[in-house]
Design a protein around this motif. Sequence first.
Motif, PDB file in Angstrom:
ATOM      1  N   ILE A  82      50.816  47.265  36.565  1.00 30.83           N
ATOM      2  CA  ILE A  82      50.150  47.251  35.255  1.00 30.83           C
ATOM      3  C   ILE A  82      50.077  45.836  34.689  1.00 30.83           C
ATOM      4  O   ILE A  82      49.301  45.568  33.781  1.00 30.83           O
ATOM      5  CB  ILE A  82      50.871  48.193  34.255  1.00 30.83           C
ATOM      6  CG1 ILE A  82      52.381  47.967  34.321  1.00 30.83           C
ATOM      7  CG2 ILE A  82      50.525  49.647  34.554  1.00 30.83           C
ATOM      8  CD1 ILE A  82      53.167  48.760  33.305  1.00 30.83           C
ATOM      9  N   ARG A  83      50.901  44.926  35.199  1.00 31.96           N
ATOM     10  CA  ARG A  83      50.852  43.527  34.736  1.00 31.96           C
ATOM     11  C   ARG A  83      50.448  42.584  35.876  1.00 31.96           C
ATOM     12  O   ARG A  83      50.877  41.428  35.919  1.00 31.96           O
ATOM     13  CB  ARG A  83      52.215  43.116  34.160  1.00 31.96           C
ATOM     14  CG  ARG A  83      52.537  43.828  32.839  1.00 31.96           C
ATOM     15  CD  ARG A  83      53.880  43.386  32.267  1.00 31.96           C
ATOM     16  NE  ARG A  83      54.995  43.940  33.025  1.00 31.96           N
ATOM     17  CZ  ARG A  83      55.580  45.115  32.742  1.00 31.96           C
ATOM     18  NH1 ARG A  83      55.163  45.834  31.732  1.00 31.96           N
ATOM     19  NH2 ARG A  83      56.579  45.549  33.467  1.00 31.96           N
ATOM     20  N   LEU A  84      49.625  43.117  36.792  1.00 34.01           N
ATOM     21  CA  LEU A  84      49.234  42.352  37.985  1.00 34.01           C
ATOM     22  C   LEU A  84      48.568  41.026  37.621  1.00 34.01           C
ATOM     23  O   LEU A  84      47.704  40.962  36.748  1.00 34.01           O
ATOM     24  CB  LEU A  84      48.257  43.193  38.815  1.00 34.01           C
ATOM     25  CG  LEU A  84      47.661  42.479  40.046  1.00 34.01           C
ATOM     26  CD1 LEU A  84      48.742  42.253  41.095  1.00 34.01           C
ATOM     27  CD2 LEU A  84      46.520  43.289  40.638  1.00 34.01           C
ATOM     28  N   ARG A  85      48.998  39.957  38.297  1.00 34.71           N
ATOM     29  CA  ARG A  85      48.299  38.672  38.184  1.00 34.71           C
ATOM     30  C   ARG A  85      47.663  38.350  39.528  1.00 34.71           C
ATOM     31  O   ARG A  85      48.354  37.976  40.473  1.00 34.71           O
ATOM     32  CB  ARG A  85      49.284  37.564  37.794  1.00 34.71           C
ATOM     33  CG  ARG A  85      49.553  37.550  36.293  1.00 34.71           C
ATOM     34  CD  ARG A  85      50.609  36.534  35.933  1.00 34.71           C
ATOM     35  NE  ARG A  85      51.943  36.993  36.321  1.00 34.71           N
ATOM     36  CZ  ARG A  85      53.058  36.316  36.066  1.00 34.71           C
ATOM     37  NH1 ARG A  85      53.007  35.150  35.456  1.00 34.71           N
ATOM     38  NH2 ARG A  85      54.227  36.797  36.429  1.00 34.71           N
ATOM     39  N   PRO A  86      46.338  38.526  39.656  1.00 33.61           N
ATOM     40  CA  PRO A  86      45.694  38.154  40.920  1.00 33.61           C
ATOM     41  C   PRO A  86      45.680  36.630  41.032  1.00 33.61           C
ATOM     42  O   PRO A  86      45.315  35.946  40.088  1.00 33.61           O
ATOM     43  CB  PRO A  86      44.273  38.710  40.770  1.00 33.61           C
ATOM     44  CG  PRO A  86      44.231  39.456  39.469  1.00 33.61           C
ATOM     45  CD  PRO A  86      45.376  38.984  38.653  1.00 33.61           C
ATOM     46  N   MET A  87      46.134  36.109  42.158  1.00 37.94           N
ATOM     47  CA  MET A  87      46.218  34.661  42.346  1.00 37.94           C
ATOM     48  C   MET A  87      45.137  34.216  43.334  1.00 37.94           C
ATOM     49  O   MET A  87      45.387  34.074  44.521  1.00 37.94           O
ATOM     50  CB  MET A  87      47.611  34.271  42.849  1.00 37.94           C
ATOM     51  CG  MET A  87      48.751  34.747  41.966  1.00 37.94           C
ATOM     52  SD  MET A  87      48.733  34.051  40.288  1.00 37.94           S
ATOM     53  CE  MET A  87      49.370  32.402  40.607  1.00 37.94           C
ATOM     54  N   LEU A  88      43.935  34.013  42.822  1.00 36.46           N
ATOM     55  CA  LEU A  88      42.855  33.494  43.654  1.00 36.46           C
ATOM     56  C   LEU A  88      42.923  31.965  43.589  1.00 36.46           C
ATOM     57  O   LEU A  88      43.921  31.411  43.191  1.00 36.46           O
ATOM     58  CB  LEU A  88      41.507  34.022  43.153  1.00 36.46           C
ATOM     59  CG  LEU A  88      41.443  35.553  42.959  1.00 36.46           C
ATOM     60  CD1 LEU A  88      40.090  35.966  42.408  1.00 36.46           C
ATOM     61  CD2 LEU A  88      41.753  36.284  44.245  1.00 36.46           C
ATOM     62  N   GLY A  89      41.851  31.313  43.955  1.00 36.04           N
ATOM     63  CA  GLY A  89      41.819  29.858  43.766  1.00 36.04           C
ATOM     64  C   GLY A  89      42.013  29.043  45.024  1.00 36.04           C
ATOM     65  O   GLY A  89      42.166  27.825  44.964  1.00 36.04           O
ATOM     66  N   ALA A  92      29.308  46.023  39.461  1.00 39.24           N
ATOM     67  CA  ALA A  92      30.293  46.157  38.374  1.00 39.24           C
ATOM     68  C   ALA A  92      31.512  45.249  38.571  1.00 39.24           C
ATOM     69  O   ALA A  92      32.210  44.942  37.608  1.00 39.24           O
ATOM     70  CB  ALA A  92      30.724  47.616  38.271  1.00 39.24           C
ATOM     71  N   GLN A  93      31.781  44.831  39.819  1.00 41.17           N
ATOM     72  CA  GLN A  93      32.992  44.037  40.063  1.00 41.17           C
ATOM     73  C   GLN A  93      32.688  42.563  40.353  1.00 41.17           C
ATOM     74  O   GLN A  93      33.484  41.875  40.986  1.00 41.17           O
ATOM     75  CB  GLN A  93      33.772  44.632  41.231  1.00 41.17           C
ATOM     76  CG  GLN A  93      34.377  45.990  40.903  1.00 41.17           C
ATOM     77  CD  GLN A  93      35.098  46.579  42.100  1.00 41.17           C
ATOM     78  OE1 GLN A  93      35.814  45.891  42.815  1.00 41.17           O
ATOM     79  NE2 GLN A  93      34.892  47.854  42.343  1.00 41.17           N
ATOM     80  N   THR A  94      31.543  42.079  39.902  1.00 41.61           N
ATOM     81  CA  THR A  94      31.206  40.673  40.124  1.00 41.61           C
ATOM     82  C   THR A  94      32.232  39.776  39.423  1.00 41.61           C
ATOM     83  O   THR A  94      32.611  40.033  38.284  1.00 41.61           O
ATOM     84  CB  THR A  94      29.800  40.373  39.563  1.00 41.61           C
ATOM     85  OG1 THR A  94      28.878  41.299  40.123  1.00 41.61           O
ATOM     86  CG2 THR A  94      29.360  38.954  39.910  1.00 41.61           C
ATOM     87  N   ALA A  95      32.679  38.724  40.118  1.00 40.62           N
ATOM     88  CA  ALA A  95      33.654  37.797  39.524  1.00 40.62           C
ATOM     89  C   ALA A  95      33.008  37.063  38.346  1.00 40.62           C
ATOM     90  O   ALA A  95      31.804  36.796  38.365  1.00 40.62           O
ATOM     91  CB  ALA A  95      34.108  36.791  40.576  1.00 40.62           C
ATOM     92  N   PRO A  96      33.795  36.730  37.317  1.00 40.81           N
ATOM     93  CA  PRO A  96      33.239  35.962  36.203  1.00 40.81           C
ATOM     94  C   PRO A  96      32.762  34.585  36.677  1.00 40.81           C
ATOM     95  O   PRO A  96      33.365  34.004  37.589  1.00 40.81           O
ATOM     96  CB  PRO A  96      34.426  35.798  35.237  1.00 40.81           C
ATOM     97  CG  PRO A  96      35.465  36.765  35.690  1.00 40.81           C
ATOM     98  CD  PRO A  96      35.224  37.030  37.144  1.00 40.81           C
ATOM     99  N   SER A  97      31.695  34.089  36.052  1.00 43.14           N
ATOM    100  CA  SER A  97      31.195  32.755  36.387  1.00 43.14           C
ATOM    101  C   SER A  97      32.305  31.730  36.161  1.00 43.14           C
ATOM    102  O   SER A  97      33.027  31.795  35.170  1.00 43.14           O
ATOM    103  CB  SER A  97      29.983  32.443  35.494  1.00 43.14           C
ATOM    104  OG  SER A  97      29.494  31.160  35.812  1.00 43.14           O
ATOM    105  N   GLY A  98      32.456  30.802  37.091  1.00 41.75           N
ATOM    106  CA  GLY A  98      33.517  29.796  36.970  1.00 41.75           C
ATOM    107  C   GLY A  98      34.740  30.111  37.813  1.00 41.75           C
ATOM    108  O   GLY A  98      35.646  29.290  37.939  1.00 41.75           O
ATOM    109  N   THR A  99      34.765  31.308  38.413  1.00 43.39           N
ATOM    110  CA  THR A  99      35.910  31.706  39.249  1.00 43.39           C
ATOM    111  C   THR A  99      35.968  30.848  40.517  1.00 43.39           C
ATOM    112  O   THR A  99      34.942  30.563  41.133  1.00 43.39           O
ATOM    113  CB  THR A  99      35.791  33.193  39.666  1.00 43.39           C
ATOM    114  OG1 THR A  99      35.776  33.998  38.489  1.00 43.39           O
ATOM    115  CG2 THR A  99      36.951  33.619  40.559  1.00 43.39           C
ATOM    116  N   ILE A 100      37.178  30.447  40.883  1.00 40.19           N
ATOM    117  CA  ILE A 100      37.416  29.841  42.198  1.00 40.19           C
ATOM    118  C   ILE A 100      38.035  30.934  43.050  1.00 40.19           C
ATOM    119  O   ILE A 100      39.138  31.396  42.778  1.00 40.19           O
ATOM    120  CB  ILE A 100      38.354  28.622  42.095  1.00 40.19           C
ATOM    121  CG1 ILE A 100      37.777  27.580  41.129  1.00 40.19           C
ATOM    122  CG2 ILE A 100      38.582  28.003  43.478  1.00 40.19           C
ATOM    123  CD1 ILE A 100      38.758  26.469  40.763  1.00 40.19           C
TER     124      ILE A 100
END
Length: 334
Positions: A106-113, A50-58
């Motif tokens: 509630i306005r979290l921005r996850p900063m992956l990449g 259920a928590q798989t990252a969307p395709s294209g995620t870095i």
Amino acid sequence: MMKAAVFRNPGQPLVVEEVPLPAPGRGAALIRVARCGICGSDLHFTERHAQTAPSGTILGHEYAGEVVALGAGCERLRVGDRVIAMPIWGCGSCGACRADRPIHCIRLRPMLGGFAEYALIGEAVAHRLPALVSFADGALVEPLASALHGVRIADVKAGDHVLVLGAGAIAAGAIFWARRMGAARIVVLARSSTRASLVRHLGADAFIEDAGGDLELVHDVLGGPPDIILECTGASGMIERAIGQVRPMGRVVSLGMCLHRDAFVPATAQAKEIELRFAYAYGARAFRDCLNLFDSGDVAASAMVTGMTDLAGLPETFEAQRAGGSGCKVQLGF
Ligand SMILES: [Zn+2]
Ligand SMILES: [Zn+2]
């Protein structure tokens, strides 16, 4: 344009390709990545559930690097600064942020990449690296902060007997912090003994190879059932084993991330009146405390970094980590 290791689909290795250079928006900075650790959660997000990252995620959130561009509104950082940043960028004003639980913002921005040549960070959650702290240690702050948060939830105190399940990076960090919080005995139980000397270096008293049976040997080494069990494997069945082995009124804290349905018998936990808690991520305080640790010159935890890869080698290294790897923390380095 820049090179990045991009996630496409579960079951396929990451693909190194040219992607557009990200532009820093308001309050964000662009860094040239120097180091980025490979985390168990990066592996989890590339599996099918259920928590798989969307395709294209870095992926990649354990980064350290140098600021190369600043978005509007940045006031603290300068181009050329060596920095690390929490990949959890909260709004700073909601209840969760004020309670230092930005992961629940509630306005979290996850900063992956971070698995790329360049990545965006939030200035508000960034820290300049002190001159004597290396990028490699800087990139260890994030996983160490996760471990510290979990050990604080477990409320490890002087004299406690602690059992750590697992010997991966989170377990290694948990051992490190449990030792510094004064645990009297720390025993580690893990399937493979390849990390036995590393966990001893980080503060464990004993290492037991887990044959999957009962934990009587642990009781022998600890002189009785543990006060606290830190579950760091995320494997099915481990919470049930921990409940079975912790002392009455003891604490079991799950730091591992189990994404599968898992069972235990509540009455076993009830009869002992144990506490069962789950720990996830960390707040700004734990992150700062881990940076301060390295700044104080205490670099024992640096030994957690057991390998490095370049971007071209990352997809293969990533799959090797999935297969169990032999090291503890492997970092992408430029
Ligand atoms: Zn991580
Ligand atoms: Zn918030």
